[in-house]
Design an enzyme around this catalytic site. Structure first.
Site, PDB file in Angstrom:
ATOM      1  N   HIS A 294       2.294 -37.293 -16.986  1.00  8.95           N
ATOM      2  CA  HIS A 294       2.256 -36.375 -15.866  1.00  8.95           C
ATOM      3  C   HIS A 294       2.432 -34.926 -16.310  1.00  8.95           C
ATOM      4  O   HIS A 294       1.717 -34.029 -15.865  1.00  8.95           O
ATOM      5  CB  HIS A 294       3.335 -36.763 -14.873  1.00  8.95           C
ATOM      6  CG  HIS A 294       3.231 -35.981 -13.620  1.00  8.95           C
ATOM      7  ND1 HIS A 294       2.283 -36.260 -12.675  1.00  8.95           N
ATOM      8  CD2 HIS A 294       3.893 -34.886 -13.210  1.00  8.95           C
ATOM      9  CE1 HIS A 294       2.383 -35.382 -11.714  1.00  8.95           C
ATOM     10  NE2 HIS A 294       3.356 -34.525 -12.011  1.00  8.95           N
TER      11      HIS A 294
ATOM     12  N   GLU B 226      -2.682 -41.830 -15.273  1.00 12.40           N
ATOM     13  CA  GLU B 226      -1.508 -41.770 -14.420  1.00 12.40           C
ATOM     14  C   GLU B 226      -1.648 -42.733 -13.248  1.00 12.40           C
ATOM     15  O   GLU B 226      -0.697 -43.431 -12.883  1.00 12.40           O
ATOM     16  CB  GLU B 226      -1.429 -40.347 -13.900  1.00 12.40           C
ATOM     17  CG  GLU B 226      -0.074 -39.764 -13.864  1.00 12.40           C
ATOM     18  CD  GLU B 226      -0.150 -38.378 -13.271  1.00 12.40           C
ATOM     19  OE1 GLU B 226       0.737 -38.044 -12.536  1.00 12.40           O
ATOM     20  OE2 GLU B 226      -1.144 -37.655 -13.524  1.00 12.40           O
TER      21      GLU B 226
ATOM     22  N   ASN C  51      -4.844 -49.910 -47.218  1.00 15.28           N
ATOM     23  CA  ASN C  51      -5.046 -50.793 -48.350  1.00 15.28           C
ATOM     24  C   ASN C  51      -4.089 -51.986 -48.289  1.00 15.28           C
ATOM     25  O   ASN C  51      -4.488 -53.124 -48.504  1.00 15.28           O
ATOM     26  CB  ASN C  51      -4.834 -50.000 -49.633  1.00 15.28           C
ATOM     27  CG  ASN C  51      -5.242 -50.767 -50.845  1.00 15.28           C
ATOM     28  OD1 ASN C  51      -6.425 -51.018 -51.035  1.00 15.28           O
ATOM     29  ND2 ASN C  51      -4.275 -51.195 -51.625  1.00 15.28           N
TER      30      ASN C  51
END
Lengths: 690, 153
Positions: free
Chosen positions: A46, A68, A425
């Site tokens: 918000h 939201e 990796n």
């Protein structure tokens, strides 16, 4: 109103919010039932939306708004978090991040997010879950406790109510004064003055008196009746200098009632962080209104209730300037020290000695200022590992320790990519697939440990997985196949040397090339990057048990301790960190072995390098001497002796770049300025040991 | 209205050369130069110019002219192109003049032994002197240095 001055603040804060969104989202994924976390996420999203709208980044604001909406449904238990929603949310966060990066790069923060928006919309409208539709009315009871609306008395309420009925506009106005403002009271007075010229302020919080006496933090709120448009008011208020932001919410009778109800229910409301709502949308329906009230008040989870931090944000450039200035000081200090010792004046020497002590302390502080916890790099890894594990269908637990370990900012800036590579990796090649793990009698969940810790003048970062480890034979086979080594060479190599082959250019051990950790073009880049930072990386591995990549990094890059040496008329600096010891050898001790000069040092033969020969020093040659001073330098486990004419002494030197014109010179890593104003070149010991 | 250029004039041997004044940061007397090993012969080394380390090249050597002893007149002209700073050692530098951009002709193939690509043109001054305008981007061309290096090495 010039927004530029707030842009950097906006970017900083947006990044903070995005980071906390990512972290909390991950937490939520672990405990999908915890609505407390949803609240935290919601508030972050918000605030982000509010900031974006204030700054005029519409795309950013609208995407956050969509998120939201979905979050709102979740926190009101209209919707349950599920994998699909998590994925969409994470995708949205990525998109937001891209936008913020674009803005950082000077862009408009535009991005095509239509597919994400569509997904969010689908979730919101219940098309995807087939479940509940969005609900406009929100259960006030759930949220009223975190409201901080201004409480109205009956009279004020009726005034507002009547004004609305008579067709006047009623606004709830929230003003945030810049934190740099010296005269908050005056600024606030100017706001009131402006407002009262075209309407009436019905109620203010804190009270008008308090505000004028500066008894408020940075923000104040008020109810205001006028005939003017929201935009016009906003423009008017923002034109007052040092007003950071203003939020106007147009109220109708229904919202007014709600606000007052909430306010009445609110317990011990704090005036602190103001509710934030997108400024461009006078909010008319009740749902976003409710959101508007869900500002970060004290009712958050305990984690949020951290004590106000006693820190300030400082522009990195200023720190760089400070550092540069200090470097100048350091050079003058050495000059002074030299002059003082030449003149032999006691008072002068005492003063200079004191100056030296003070500047040493100062140096520590300046260096510390530039230290940043590695957490700033580490914090994006949990999210990355999650995504990776999902793509690869593995289960991986990333355990981070020592995230508070501090490193110089310049190192931090550079170390991110190599670490990403090593982690990818570890996840891709290190940790086995679930079925392999089960077959090997290991838990399904693989563990990747990411550790950072101090040791001496270095910081170590270790990446350790509990995967299949490195099999010497397999690795050697590949290396031979790729032409990195020959079979004979390979047979002679120690296990450590074989492991180091992973860093050889053009190498990949995974049978299948994946897009996760590259095509073997990566690890050599990692190695060279780390080496260029003055660091080192080593591998240890137990077949079947796992692999450990250990990255050693210098604490700082800009000031180093060095030994100054002289060859004829030339002076060179050798970084102390790579010096093992200094010694004097007799000429006859230097032996010619197979065309290479070697000396015996501590019962082992090490190469003897004539620096005057390597650098073509015109007025000195160690071959003419009967005794030669040597500096024994180290690179990893290997040693070498470098012959010089004379040791001058130890000194703190400031690394200076040699500019962009000269190409890189083998054996020279940079330059520094000595106390006498002369430039001395800094040796790169790594180049002498091959 | 014709464009006027302010130009720093310096000498190599008998020839006069010009660099636009906005490319020149400062002109310094000869100062101690720290030799940088393993570079091209015309790179004389690096100097400390008020706390900044700047590479210095001998412009005679750069243009493959015979290098001479440094004298009292020898100057280091510090030029800046983009974010690159380099010092040029020249025989002398003591004049700033205005020239009209129209007075610059395209260079002939070889001027005073300097290859034409290093030159922007030749300006004819009112008193009949010829001023060789340098093309700094070419003089400071790094790819050429790298090439030269591979040939020499």
């Amino acid at each position: 109103m010039d927004m530029n001055q707030y842009l950097s603040m906006f970017i900083d804060e947006s990044n903070d919010h995005l980071q906390s969104l990512n972290e909390n989202m991950l937490q939520l994924e672990a405990n999908p039932e915890d609505l407390g976390i949803v609240q935290v996420i919601f508030r972050s999203a918000h605030t982000l939306k509010g900031m974006a709208a204030t700054m005029g980044f519409e795309d950013l604001a609208s995407l956050t708004h969509k998120m939201e909406n979905v979050l709102d449904m979740v926190r009101n238990e209209k919707l349950k978090m599920q994998d699909y929603i998590f994925d969409t949310m994470f995708k949205s966060l990525d998109a937001l991040e891209t936008m913020v990066q674009d803005i950082t790069g000077g862009g408009e923060g535009k991005a095509d997010v239509s597919s994400i928006v569509a997904s969010l919309q689908a979730i919101e409208s219940g098309e995807w879950t087939g479940g509940s539709a969005p609900v406009a009315k929100v259960d006030k009871q759930t949220n009223s406790s975190i409201s901080n609306a201004v409480e109205l008395d009956e009279f004020q309420y009726s005034v507002l109510d009547q004004s609305i009925a008579e067709g006047h506009r009623v606004f709830y106005v929230d003003v945030l004064v810049s934190e740099h403002s010296q005269l908050k009271g005056v600024r606030a007075y100017m706001v009131f003055d402006m407002l009262e010229r075209s309407g009436e302020v019905v109620k203010a919080y804190p009270s008008v008196q308090d505000i004028e006496q500066e008894k408020f933090e940075r923000s104040f709120s008020l109810y205001y009746i006028t005939t003017k448009e929201a935009q016009e008011l906003e423009k008017g208020i923002m034109s007052i200098s040092e007003i950071e932001s203003v939020k106007l919410i147009q109220l109708d009778q229904e919202t007014l009632q709600q606000m007052t109800n909430q306010a009445a229910a609110a317990v011990a409301v704090e005036a602190a962080p103001a509710p934030e709502v997108g400024k461009d949308t006078p909010v008319l329906d009740s749902k976003p209104q409710e959101e508007g009230k869900a500002a970060p008040a004290k009712a958050a989870t305990p984690k949020q209730a951290a004590a106000p931090s006693r820190t300030i944000r400082v522009d990195i450039e200023r720190l760089d300037v400070l550092m540069n200035l200090f470097s100048e000081l350091l050079i003058d200090r050495s000059r002074l020290e030299q002059l003082a010792s030449e003149t032999g004046n006691n008072d002068l020497s005492d003063t200079v000695a004191h100056l030296s002590r003070v500047s040493t302390d100062l140096q520590n502080i300046v260096l510390k200022l530039r230290m940043v916890p590695v957490d700033t790099v580490f914090n994006r890894f949990p999210r990355m590992i999650r995504d990776l594990a999902k793509t690869l269908d593995k289960k991986i637990d990333l355990v981070i320790t020592g995230a508070e370990t501090e490193l110089d900012r310049t190192v931090i800036d550079e170390i991110g990519d190599p670490l990403v590579h090593l982690l990818r990796n570890a996840v891709d090649h290190g940790v086995e697939s679930i079925s392999e793990r089960v077959a090997a009698g290991k838990p399904e969940m693989g563990t990747v440990n990411l550790r950072a810790f101090h040791s001496g003048n270095h910081v170590f970062i270790e990446i350790e997985d509990d995967g299949k480890g490195i099999y010497r034979d397999k690795l050697l086979q590949t290396a031979i196949k790729r032409g990195v080594v020959t079979e004979e060479q390979g047979a002679k190599m120690s296990d450590d040397e074989v492991n180091q082959l992973l860093f050889a250019p053009g190498f990949s051990t995974a049978d299948k090339i994946s897009d996760i950790s590259g095509r073997g073009v990566g690890l050599d880049v990692v190695k060279s990057k780390i080496t260029s930072l003055g660091g080192n990386v080593t591998i240890t591995s137990t077949p079947g048990k796992g692999t450990n990549f250990s990255v050693q990094l210098p604490l700082t890059l800009s000031i180093i301790a060095a030994m100054l040496v002289r060859l004829g008329s030339e002076k060179y600096a050798v970084p102390l960190s790579s010096i093992v010891e200094t010694a004097i050898v007799q000429r006859e001790q230097v032996r010619n072995i197979h065309g290479n000069k070697m000396i015996t040092f501590r019962e082992s033969l090490i190469p003897y390098l004539s620096l005057s020969e390597v650098f073509g020093v015109p007025d000195f040659n160690d071959a003419d001497e009967k005794e030669t001073e040597i500096v024994v330098i180290r690179k990893g486990e290997r040693l070498a002796a470098v012959a010089v004419e004379e040791f001058i002494g130890q000194s703190e030197i400031v690394l200076k770049s040699m500019g962009t014109y000269l190409p890189a010179i083998e054996g020279i890593s940079g330059a520094t300025i000595l106390g006498d104003g002369q430039v001395a070149l800094i040796l790169d010991p790594n180049a002498f040991i091959k | 209205m014709e464009e006027e250029l302010k130009v720093i004039v310096f000498k190599l041997g008998t020839e006069e050369y010009g660099i636009e004044v906005d490319k020149v940061q400062t002109i310094e007397r000869m100062m101690p130069i720290t030799r940088v090993p393993k570079t091209l012969s015309f790179v004389k080394g690096v100097i400390n110019l008020r706390g900044v380390v700047i590479p210095v090249i001998d412009l005679r050597g750069r243009f493959s002219l015979a290098e001479t002893e440094y004298t009292d007149q020898t100057r280091i002209v510090i030029v800046g192109v983009d974010d690159m700073q380099v010092g040029f050692i020249v025989d002398s530098a003591n004049d700033v003049i205005d020239i009209k951009s129209s007075s610059i002709d395209t260079p002939p193939e070889v001027v005073g032994g300097v290859k034409a690509r290093y030159l922007r043109g030749v300006a004819k001054l009112d008193d009949g002197r010829l001023l060789i305008m340098l093309n700094l981007n070419e003089v400071l061309n790094k790819s050429e240095i790298v090439q030269l290096e591979s040939v020499e090495g």
